[in-house]
Write an enzyme that holds these catalytic residues in place. Structure first.
Site, short mmCIF file in Angstrom:
data_model
loop_
_atom_site.label_atom_id
_atom_site.label_comp_id
_atom_site.label_asym_id
_atom_site.label_seq_id
_atom_site.Cartn_x
_atom_site.Cartn_y
_atom_site.Cartn_z
CB SER A 96 -0.66 0.09 1.57
OG SER A 96 -2.15 1.07 1.61
CG ASP A 134 -2.84 4.13 -1.12
OD1 ASP A 134 -3.46 4.14 -1.87
OD2 ASP A 134 -2.65 3.45 -0.17
CG ASP A 178 -3.04 -0.58 -2.23
OD1 ASP A 178 -3.68 0.09 -1.94
OD2 ASP A 178 -3.82 -1.81 -1.54
CG ASP A 192 -5.96 1.08 0.19
OD1 ASP A 192 -4.86 1.98 -0.04
OD2 ASP A 192 -6.27 0.02 0.61
#
Length: 448
Positions: A98, A237, A239, A241
């Site tokens: 992440s 960010d 990933d 999310d």
């Protein structure tokens, strides 16, 4: 025996050190204990360590009777939507850390409905993984999925983003989008451009993931917004999310303020469930009071977007979010999706006809300070229970309560950190309380 632990957002560690291909293979074995002969969708972000971890995971799944479709680089929420929409899928795994730096990686497990798995399932996976790590796990050479098949899966997600974007009319807005050199890089520009906005790309995969860019470091995005004379910026960010918004002056909008703006917009539009919003214990009390004044109840959960998702599901849907930029719209996605959030923000700004910075300034916040102390791996719980630190926490609670403030001390679920948050109307008292707690905690760490 190695101890495996899921944090607030999967298993994370430094790739090749605390997060190894052996650990990924153990997870593959454990998943097949829960889902014998099941189909698992795998995705990843752009970290160099991702392909080897994904290969070990896929090889173990297939060696123990399962089937894998490796979708390749895709945002976590993109894989979540694919899992939820694929009747054959038993679960999904995203190889990502992440927002963490490039040296980290992680393993996020998604349930059949695309949401993060519950605590009980995590504990069962931990137990099975520890058994697997006690002796080598069988790993097959994973079957190769034809590139066209993986591309078709990614196309499903891209089409879903476009479908939502086409319900928004943001023509005339100029927006810079920062993909953090991460998983959103192949999707972000097309998704936001479908709203009609002029989209200016930044950090689109030609650099190091999360390195001075993205949702946790939006300063560079702010410079880009000012340089291009854009109306706003969107930072994702690694990933994708999370969604962080930057105004025309290059100022990052406080995540709690963004929650308030979205909740108020939903209430004005009469969206189902808009009389409530869900956030965590970290959300600013000023936001809670502001929403209450507009007929919206703020419900609080422990830190972690999974807890928000569970509360939203229990209350028949609605909207919720975290200060960090995780925003959840249950009618749109089973998990927080930075690109869906960005599309929603563009619609909000276009409808308001008011600069996002001006809207943000109208939301009052109590002074709040958050600090952190590095703790030895595995030593956080012992530190938190140290008598000296517990005594300092009680003193801080009493001191801030006198002016209507509060303090929260907790362990990070994604990094080896002890986090301290203080909040209240008296900024000086908040600062003194937080700095004292940081001083005590740091002293205890040094003394070990």
């Amino acid at each position: 025996m190695t101890t495996v632990r899921f944090g607030t957002d999967g298993i994370r560690g430094i790739a090749g050190e605390t997060l190894t291909v052996e650990l990924a293979a153990a997870l593959g074995f454990a998943l097949m204990q829960q889902h014998p002969a099941g189909l698992v969708l795998i995705g990843r972000d752009t970290r160099p360590s991702g392909p080897a971890l994904a290969s070990a995971l896929a090889g173990a799944i297939e060696a123990h009777g399962g089937t894998v479709i490796d979708v390749g680089i895709i945002p976590t929420p993109g894989l979540a939507s694919l899992v939820a929409g694929e009747p054959r899928a038993a679960c999904g795994v995203v190889v990502t850390a992440s927002h963490n730096p490039v040296e980290y990686n992680g393993l996020k497990v998604l349930a059949r409905d695309g949401r993060k798995i519950p605590d009980a399932e995590e504990r069962a996976l931990e137990a099975a993984m520890e058994i697997a790590l006690a002796e080598p796990v069988q790993v097959a050479a994973p079957s190769v999925v034809h590139a066209a098949e993986a591309e078709e899966y990614r196309g499903r997600y891209a089409r879903a983003l476009a479908a939502l974007a086409q319900t928004v009319s943001a023509a005339g807005l100029r927006v810079v989008v920062d993909a953090a050199h991460g998983a959103a890089s192949p999707f972000a520009v097309a998704a936001l451009a479908a709203t009609g906005a002029t989209v200016l790309p930044f950090a689109m995969g030609d650099g190091v993931i999360n390195d001075g860019v993205g949702a946790t470091d939006p300063a560079a995005l702010g410079e880009q917004v000012r340089a291009h004379g854009a109306d706003l910026g969107i930072a994702l960010d690694g990933d994708a999310d999370r969604c962080v918004v930057v105004d025309a002056a290059g100022r990052a909008i406080d995540g709690d303020v963004l929650i308030a703006l979205i909740a108020l917009d939903r209430k004005r539009r009469g969206v189902a469930g808009s009389e409530r919003a869900v956030a965590t214990v970290l959300t600013n009390s000023g936001v809670e009071r502001h929403l209450a004044a507009h007929g919206i109840t703020l419900e609080r959960t422990p830190v972690g977007d999974r807890h928000i998702a569970e509360r939203l599901a229990a209350g028949q849907g609605g909207f919720g979010g975290e200060k960090s930029g995780h925003l959840l719209f249950t009618e749109l996605s089973p998990t927080g999706d930075g690109l869906l959030s960005a599309i929603t923000v563009l619609g909000l700004v276009a409808r308001a006809g008011t600069p996002v910075g001006a809207m943000a300034d109208a939301v009052p916040l109590d002074p709040q300070l958050q600090r952190a102390v590095q703790v030895p791996p595995g030593g956080g719980e012992r530190l938190l229970m140290e008598p000296d630190l517990q005594s300092a926490i009680r003193e801080a609670e009493v001191a801030l309560a006198q002016t209507g403030g509060r303090v929260l001390v907790r362990l990070s679920g994604t990094e080896p950190l002890l986090r301290v948050m203080g909040e209240g109307p008296d900024r000086a008292a908040v600062t003194a309380a937080v700095e004292r707690l940081i001083e005590v905690a740091a002293s205890l760490v040094r003394g070990r």
